[in-house]
Design an enzyme around this catalytic site. Structure first.
Site, PDB file in Angstrom:
ATOM      1  N   CYS A 266      33.352  75.966  44.727  1.00 23.89           N
ATOM      2  CA  CYS A 266      33.729  76.354  43.262  1.00 23.89           C
ATOM      3  C   CYS A 266      34.506  77.553  43.388  1.00 23.89           C
ATOM      4  CB  CYS A 266      32.292  76.917  42.758  1.00 23.89           C
ATOM      5  SG  CYS A 266      32.597  77.512  41.125  1.00 23.89           S
TER       6      CYS A 266
ATOM      7  N   GLY B   2      40.819  64.057  39.852  1.00 22.32           N
ATOM      8  CA  GLY B   2      42.017  63.597  39.036  1.00 22.32           C
ATOM      9  C   GLY B   2      41.771  62.130  39.030  1.00 22.32           C
TER      10      GLY B   2
END
Ligand SMILES: Cc1cc2nc3c(=O)[nH]c(=O)nc-3n(C[C@H](O)[C@H](O)[C@H](O)COP(=O)(O)O)c2cc1C
Ligand code: FES
Lengths: 269, 307
Positions: B132, B246
């Protein structure tokens, strides 16, 4: 793409939009409410009653606010809200620009609404009144409204919020008188003509509205409130407990039957 | 063409009906989310990253949709803590969906404590969030150091029986870090997380997110994610890779498979397209494989890497 003269913006793909609104007017209404007029940098699309924007100051805060009115031609957005803490105080203060994302709540108010409607709303739902009334007028429907205030000192002159030229009545009351009011309403001679009972507010109020709808044989349509973090269906914080609905994408309104398990309704509708 | 095409895949010892799961952070911390993810058609559920104690996350604004089709978020790992694990795992199990629990920590001890709890609660696998990019003391702050990655993965793999996946982010040393994670016992790698980025409101003249920095996801990061999957697969051929970054349509998923991924996680695609995303991708993969005259999806994994 429409844009006002000081900025042009862009489309952000599948209906998610960001823009900056310039504050045109900020007015306190009554002791606790604020009406904000913003000129948008770009068109946020068509809006329908109960849809909301995420409004805030970049880097500082962002809160969900129901759209009160939107003029797509002039790109003027009205927001009406209760001033209750730092963020709403600040929004109603002397700031110039507000960031906006929206419109959120994809499930638009549509044909589930009958010809004659009773709208019961607590303070958070007052914001939707101007847009709702314009929608009601456009669709030749009749709207009666019960506005429930926290206490007497919060009551304001409703003509400051809405165009009163519509077919229907508005009743203002405080929360402790609601039972009595609803009782009167149910027993009134016009009660059986409402085709839709619409309500916005906390769980208790929504439950009452749905029970009333059931009693009167009307359709119950409700706009609940939950915490909103992302507004776009990612974080899951706006889940309506014990249902599979996310308020920010499946809302802003639901049929009573869809939220029966959340409201604890004995009947499905 | 009337050919039977098999889209199933085996990853982490789980036989999945197709290779598409949600990416961590797209719902996944409340039992109610399971039905929503199921309605999206995922073959396995990946939970939100769970930490030992509940976390509120960053204050809003925490997310913004960008003009280039990407999403920038800085949620700050909000989650109910281990107390919330049992309810969501139970909910997934009762609906027969495998569940991969994403585990976060600011120390090796926290990672292993959460992983142990998740295994006890019935998790099918553990994904370690070592990547993260926007939460202080968590994720990429640890995951960019090959030695820390090694220590965390070794400790967790040694404490539980279910497979461990290391979710790694974009760094210059990704090949080395991937190697360390595998050496320490990771059964698979998830590549990649969001990429550290920012967005400035040009009228307020300020960063939009309260945390200033966020993680960029969606189509803008896809070519980068494909490159990472390709490079890591090439270096450690035959390893199990779950790709993220994506994948928005069948074409971008197909690229991931060819680069070496066995499964693909969808984040931004599920936000933008919800229940339409997965059926559309599966349909496209089916037609694509038919066109290539390939009977099983397994056959295309890593194909672009052939020497
Ligand atoms: C709103 C949001 C929240 C996320 N939360 C997490 C998280 O808790 N743990 C994690 O490992 N990744 C998290 N991610 C990263 C995704 O799992 C994924 O790696 C990344 O979004 C790239 O995939 P995408 O381009 O398909 O979205 C989050 C992403 C988004 C957009
Ligand atoms: S606020 Fe609805 S999912 Fe995040």
């Amino acid at each position: 793409m429409r844009s006002s003269n000081y900025i042009t913006m862009y489309d952000l793909g599948e209906g998610f939009l960001y823009t900056t609104g310039r504050v045109v007017d900020a007015q306190r209404i009554g002791q606790r409410f604020c009406r904000l007029k913003l000129r948008l940098g770009r068109d946020l699309g068509e809006v329908s009653p109960f849809q909301f924007v995420m409004a805030g100051l970049p880097g500082e805060f962002e809160i969900p606010l129901t759209v009160s009115m939107y003029n797509r031609e002039k790109l003027i957005l009205d927001l009406f809200f209760k001033v209750r803490e730092y963020s709403t105080e600040k929004l109603c203060g002397s700031i110039k620009y507000i960031s906006l994302r929206g419109f959120y709540g994809k499930n638009r108010l549509n044909l589930v609404i009958g010809d004659k409607v009773l709208y019961i709303t607590e303070d958070l739902g007052f914001s939707s009144l101007p847009l709702l009334i314009s929608w009601i007028k456009k669709n030749s429907k009749v709207l009666d409204v019960i506005m429930v205030f926290e206490n007497e000192s919060e009551i304001f002159e409703v003509a400051k919020l809405i165009d009163m030229d519509f077919s229907g009545r508005i009743v203002q009351c405080i929360r402790s008188d609601l039972e009595e009011r609803l009782d009167l309403v149910t027993k009134s001679t016009t009660s059986n003509t409402w085709k839709t009972i619409l309500a916005a507010g906390g769980r208790e109020l929504l439950k009452k509205a749905c029970e009333l709808a059931y009693e009167l044989g009307a359709e119950g349509v409700i706009a609940p409130y939950t915490r909103i973090k992302c507004g776009i269906g990612a974080c899951g914080y706006c889940i309506i407990p014990r249902t599979k609905y996310l308020l920010c994408v499946d809302g802003p309104i639901f049929k009573c039957s869809e939220l029966a398990s959340y409201l604890g309704l004995e009947h499905g509708d | 063409m009337n050919m039977e095409i098999d889209l199933s895949i085996e990853v982490l010892g789980l036989r999945l009906i197709h290779p598409l799961m949600n990416a961590s952070g797209i719902l996944g911390h409340m039992p109610e989310h399971v039905d929503i993810l199921k309605s999206y058609g995922v073959s396995a559920i990946v939970t939100k990253t769970f930490t030992l104690k509940p976390r509120e996350g960053h204050k809003e604004p925490i997310i913004v949709e960008l003009p280039n089709g990407g999403i920038l978020n800085s949620m700050g790992l909000p989650n109910p803590g281990i107390i919330g694990l049992e309810r969501i795992i139970k909910s997934a199990k009762s609906r027969n969906i495998p569940v991969i629990v994403s585990v976060g920590g600011s120390s090796i001890k926290e990672f292993s404590e959460v992983a142990i709890k998740a295994e006890e609660a019935g998790a099918n696998a553990i994904e370690l969030n070592l990547s993260c990019p926007h939460t202080k003391s968590y994720g990429l702050e640890l995951g960019q150091d090959p030695l820390i990655v090694y220590e965390v993965v070794r400790e967790v793999s040694g404490s539980i029986k279910v497979p461990v996946v290391a979710k790694l982010g974009l760094t210059d040393r990704i090949i080395e870090i991937a190697g360390k994670a595998l050496e320490a016992g990771a059964r698979a790698l998830t590549l990649i997380n969001t990429i550290k980025a920012m967005y400035i409101d040009i009228f307020a003249a300020k960063p939009f997110l309260s945390n200033i920095y966020g993680g960029l996801s969606g189509p803008p990061i896809h070519p980068i994610a494909v490159r990472v999957v390709y490079d890591v697969y090439r270096e450690y051929e035959g390893i199990e890779i779950i790709a993220a970054g994506g994948a928005i349509d069948w074409h971008s998923v197909a690229e991931f498979l060819l680069a070496g991924a066995k499964a693909v996680q969808l984040g931004t695609a599920l936000i933008l397209k919800r229940e339409k995303a997965i059926p559309e991708i599966l349909k496209g993969l089916y037609v694509w494989l038919g066109e290539l005259n390939i009977k099983s999806l397994k056959e295309v994994v890593g194909l672009a890497n052939r020497k």
